[in-house]
Motif scaffolding. Structure first.
Motif, PDB file in Angstrom:
ATOM      1  N   LEU A 197       0.809  -1.220   0.000  1.00 20.49           N
ATOM      2  CA  LEU A 197       0.000   0.000   0.000  1.00 20.49           C
ATOM      3  C   LEU A 197       0.845   1.275   0.000  1.00 20.49           C
ATOM      4  O   LEU A 197       0.325   2.350  -0.306  1.00 20.49           O
ATOM      5  N   THR A 198       2.105   1.160   0.376  1.00 15.78           N
ATOM      6  CA  THR A 198       2.981   2.337   0.418  1.00 15.78           C
ATOM      7  C   THR A 198       4.097   2.254  -0.620  1.00 15.78           C
ATOM      8  O   THR A 198       5.101   2.956  -0.504  1.00 15.78           O
ATOM      9  N   ARG A 199       3.924   1.415  -1.617  1.00 18.12           N
ATOM     10  CA  ARG A 199       4.986   1.189  -2.591  1.00 18.12           C
ATOM     11  C   ARG A 199       5.335   2.468  -3.363  1.00 18.12           C
ATOM     12  O   ARG A 199       6.500   2.688  -3.706  1.00 18.12           O
ATOM     13  N   GLU A 200       4.343   3.312  -3.638  1.00 16.84           N
ATOM     14  CA  GLU A 200       4.624   4.536  -4.387  1.00 16.84           C
ATOM     15  C   GLU A 200       5.545   5.460  -3.594  1.00 16.84           C
ATOM     16  O   GLU A 200       6.466   6.060  -4.148  1.00 16.84           O
ATOM     17  N   GLY A 201       5.295   5.585  -2.291  1.00 17.18           N
ATOM     18  CA  GLY A 201       6.176   6.399  -1.468  1.00 17.18           C
ATOM     19  C   GLY A 201       7.577   5.827  -1.389  1.00 17.18           C
ATOM     20  O   GLY A 201       8.566   6.574  -1.394  1.00 17.18           O
ATOM     21  N   LEU A 202       7.665   4.494  -1.333  1.00  8.60           N
ATOM     22  CA  LEU A 202       8.983   3.852  -1.293  1.00  8.60           C
ATOM     23  C   LEU A 202       9.722   4.059  -2.607  1.00  8.60           C
ATOM     24  O   LEU A 202      10.943   4.282  -2.609  1.00  8.60           O
ATOM     25  N   VAL A 203       9.016   3.987  -3.722  1.00  4.48           N
ATOM     26  CA  VAL A 203       9.643   4.204  -5.031  1.00  4.48           C
ATOM     27  C   VAL A 203      10.167   5.634  -5.140  1.00  4.48           C
ATOM     28  O   VAL A 203      11.309   5.870  -5.566  1.00  4.48           O
ATOM     29  N   GLY A 206      13.023   6.050  -2.522  1.00  2.60           N
ATOM     30  CA  GLY A 206      14.199   5.288  -2.937  1.00  2.60           C
ATOM     31  C   GLY A 206      14.898   5.925  -4.119  1.00  2.60           C
ATOM     32  O   GLY A 206      16.141   5.971  -4.177  1.00  2.60           O
ATOM     33  N   THR A 207      14.131   6.437  -5.082  1.00  2.00           N
ATOM     34  CA  THR A 207      14.734   7.097  -6.234  1.00  2.00           C
ATOM     35  C   THR A 207      15.476   8.361  -5.823  1.00  2.00           C
ATOM     36  O   THR A 207      16.604   8.616  -6.273  1.00  2.00           O
ATOM     37  N   LEU A 208      14.858   9.160  -4.948  1.00  2.00           N
ATOM     38  CA  LEU A 208      15.503  10.396  -4.500  1.00  2.00           C
ATOM     39  C   LEU A 208      16.791  10.108  -3.731  1.00  2.00           C
ATOM     40  O   LEU A 208      17.816  10.770  -3.935  1.00  2.00           O
ATOM     41  N   VAL A 209      16.746   9.116  -2.845  1.00  2.00           N
ATOM     42  CA  VAL A 209      17.918   8.808  -2.028  1.00  2.00           C
ATOM     43  C   VAL A 209      19.025   8.194  -2.880  1.00  2.00           C
ATOM     44  O   VAL A 209      20.204   8.577  -2.767  1.00  2.00           O
ATOM     45  N   ALA A 262      17.483   2.902 -11.680  1.00  2.00           N
ATOM     46  CA  ALA A 262      17.015   2.712 -10.307  1.00  2.00           C
ATOM     47  C   ALA A 262      15.526   2.985 -10.193  1.00  2.00           C
ATOM     48  O   ALA A 262      14.786   2.219  -9.549  1.00  2.00           O
ATOM     49  N   ASN A 263      15.058   4.063 -10.834  1.00  2.00           N
ATOM     50  CA  ASN A 263      13.638   4.385 -10.781  1.00  2.00           C
ATOM     51  C   ASN A 263      12.800   3.311 -11.464  1.00  2.00           C
ATOM     52  O   ASN A 263      11.761   2.889 -10.934  1.00  2.00           O
ATOM     53  N   ILE A 264      13.236   2.851 -12.634  1.00  2.00           N
ATOM     54  CA  ILE A 264      12.491   1.809 -13.359  1.00  2.00           C
ATOM     55  C   ILE A 264      12.473   0.513 -12.570  1.00  2.00           C
ATOM     56  O   ILE A 264      11.435  -0.171 -12.465  1.00  2.00           O
ATOM     57  N   LEU A 265      13.618   0.134 -11.988  1.00  2.00           N
ATOM     58  CA  LEU A 265      13.699  -1.111 -11.227  1.00  2.00           C
ATOM     59  C   LEU A 265      12.811  -1.073 -10.001  1.00  2.00           C
ATOM     60  O   LEU A 265      12.109  -2.048  -9.699  1.00  2.00           O
ATOM     61  N   LEU A 266      12.812   0.043  -9.287  1.00  2.00           N
ATOM     62  CA  LEU A 266      11.967   0.168  -8.103  1.00  2.00           C
ATOM     63  C   LEU A 266      10.490   0.082  -8.480  1.00  2.00           C
ATOM     64  O   LEU A 266       9.691  -0.557  -7.788  1.00  2.00           O
ATOM     65  N   LYS A 267      10.111   0.711  -9.594  1.00  2.00           N
ATOM     66  CA  LYS A 267       8.729   0.624 -10.040  1.00  2.00           C
ATOM     67  C   LYS A 267       8.362  -0.800 -10.427  1.00  2.00           C
ATOM     68  O   LYS A 267       7.259  -1.278 -10.117  1.00  2.00           O
TER      69      LYS A 267
END
Length: 276
Positions: A197-203, A206-209, A262-267
């Motif tokens: 439910l919080t995957r969007e916030g993690l993506v 994670g991308t920003l960090v 990194a962004n694509i992989l996290l998504k």
């Protein structure tokens, strides 16, 4: 809002032209340097030469590993901090969010140099170690990977916490109690309920960090120095010392590719986890 699509495009055209001339075009020219051959053709020889050197491979792997470590630790600490903040009363929540946001208002240069006071040979940490008799001499804490890791973590952790707070705020309030009533333990609640439910916030966090850890210059330069080179400090050396714009273009292209990857992989991971 607009009578037709042409009006909207016409209003967006000045901003698009400005961004193209000021940002996209210079970046494209810079990146093209790494693909140009001496005779004017196109080649990948610059990339082959870059990865053929042991130092460059070591710097690349170190930057990638530290980016992953900072992102993973930020996610762990970020979830714990976000849970604690979200469950506070309204007044306490506002104060805590203000404290989390406060470091972002301070210059990264000042925040990085503060670690010299803490980790230096006469810093607070070494004074405590020698005072407690844990070591006869001060430890070398600066110009190590540990110092760079700590500095990057402190620099980008607020971004992860704020992203997860936003995601947890949008999560249904009855999701966790319902999972507990159905017999799920806390690990199952987090893995099967909270995380999807919080995957969007993690993506986003994670991308920003991760991208911030890859592209930050001040922190690795000050806390790592020449002993702990990162891709961004190596790129600075190639431009300012060696005057090698081709190698700097290769590094810039690698940083951009790693950031997008990194962004694509996290998504993808978030989407795959949600489907399961």
């Amino acid at each position: 809002m607009f009578q037709n699509r042409a009006e909207a495009l016409a209003l967006a055209l000045p901003a698009a032209v400005f961004a193209t001339l000021v940002f996209l075009l210079p970046v494209a020219i810079l990146l093209s340097e790494g693909f140009r051959a001496g005779g004017g053709g196109w080649t990948l020889s610059a990339y082959a030469d870059f990865f053929s050197q042991t130092l460059n491979c070591t710097v690349f792997l170190r930057s990638f590993r530290l980016g992953l470590e900072v992102t993973a630790v930020s996610a762990i600490i970020g979830y714990a901090a976000a849970f604690a903040i979200v469950n506070l009363p309204a007044n306490g929540k506002g104060r805590m969010i203000g404290l989390v946001t406060l470091p972002l208002m301070i210059s990264p240069v000042a925040r990085t140099y503060a670690w010299i006071v803490i980790l230096g040979r006469t810093g607070i940490v070494n004074q405590a170690i020698t005072g407690l008799g844990l070591s006869a001499e001060p430890l070398r804490l600066l110009f190590t990977e540990t110092a760079v890791f700590i500095g990057l973590l402190q620099l980008f952790l607020p971004l992860m916490i704020l992203s997860l707070i936003s995601a947890l705020e949008n999560m249904p309030r009855d999701a966790i109690p319902a999972a507990r009533v159905l017999g799920a333990n806390w690990f199952q609640v987090f893995w099967k309920v909270v995380l999807p439910l919080t995957r969007e916030g993690l993506v986003i966090g994670g991308t920003l960090v991760f991208t911030g850890s890859l592209t930050a210059y001040i922190t690795p330069a000050v806390l790592g120095g020449s002993k702990v080179l990162m891709l961004e400090t190596l790129m600075y050396q190639q431009v300012s010392v060696a005057n090698n714009f081709v190698s700097a273009s290769v590094i810039a292209f690698i940083l951009i590719v790693m950031s997008f990857a990194a962004n694509i992989l996290l998504k993808r991971l978030a989407t795959a986890r949600n489907r399961r």
